[in-house]
Design a protein around this motif. Structure first.
Motif, PDB file in Angstrom:
ATOM      1  N   ARG A 144       2.138   4.249  -1.807  1.00 33.74           N
ATOM      2  CA  ARG A 144       2.010   5.325  -0.818  1.00 33.74           C
ATOM      3  C   ARG A 144       0.580   5.414  -0.284  1.00 33.74           C
ATOM      4  NH1 ARG A 144       5.626   8.146  -4.386  1.00 33.74           N
ATOM      5  NH2 ARG A 144       3.868   9.215  -5.351  1.00 33.74           N
TER       6      ARG A 144
ATOM      7  N   TYR B 283      -1.607   2.983  -0.170  1.00 33.56           N
ATOM      8  CA  TYR B 283      -1.819   1.801   0.672  1.00 33.56           C
ATOM      9  C   TYR B 283      -1.239   2.031   2.064  1.00 33.56           C
ATOM     10  CZ  TYR B 283      -1.295  -2.885   2.545  1.00 33.56           C
ATOM     11  OH  TYR B 283      -1.330  -3.973   3.359  1.00 33.56           O
ATOM     12  N   ARG B 284      -0.020   2.562   2.124  1.00 33.59           N
ATOM     13  CA  ARG B 284       0.613   2.809   3.430  1.00 33.59           C
ATOM     14  C   ARG B 284      -0.175   3.860   4.221  1.00 33.59           C
ATOM     15  NH1 ARG B 284       5.268   2.313   0.316  1.00 33.59           N
ATOM     16  NH2 ARG B 284       5.532   4.568   0.125  1.00 33.59           N
TER      17      ARG B 284
ATOM     18  N   VAL C 173      -3.384   4.529   4.046  1.00 30.97           N
ATOM     19  CA  VAL C 173      -4.666   3.959   4.485  1.00 30.97           C
ATOM     20  C   VAL C 173      -4.440   2.966   5.597  1.00 30.97           C
ATOM     21  CG1 VAL C 173      -6.592   2.481   3.758  1.00 30.97           C
ATOM     22  CG2 VAL C 173      -5.829   4.351   2.290  1.00 30.97           C
ATOM     23  N   ARG C 174      -3.386   2.234   5.488  1.00 31.98           N
ATOM     24  CA  ARG C 174      -3.082   1.210   6.488  1.00 31.98           C
ATOM     25  C   ARG C 174      -2.733   1.880   7.790  1.00 31.98           C
ATOM     26  NH1 ARG C 174       1.666  -2.855   5.506  1.00 31.98           N
ATOM     27  NH2 ARG C 174       2.463  -2.021   7.381  1.00 31.98           N
TER      28      ARG C 174
END
Length: 72
Positions: free
Chosen positions: A66, A68-69, A71-72
């Protein structure tokens, strides 16, 4: 993480169980010896502990995904 949890349950948990049981027996003026009761208790504890470690590992993985998503 799975392997670390397995190693803890296999190597460390019996040591900690025995250490606690010896301290409890000493407090009561008795000596500790492994019996079927202790082996069954340790087996149940190991099963519960492994399941808890595995569940926490999966939760950490989900949180990382979550993050990572986001931040991406």
């Amino acid at each position: 993480m799975d392997e670390e949890a397995r190693q803890f349950v296999r190597r460390q948990l019996p040591h900690f169980y025995e250490k606690g049981a010896r301290a409890a027996a000493e407090t009561l003026g008795a000596t500790f010896t492994w019996t079927l009761f202790h082996r069954d208790a340790l087996q149940a504890l190991a099963s519960d502990s492994y399941a808890d470690f595995l569940r926490r590992s999966q939760e950490a993985e989900q949180m990382a995904a979550r993050f990572y998503r986001a931040v991406r």
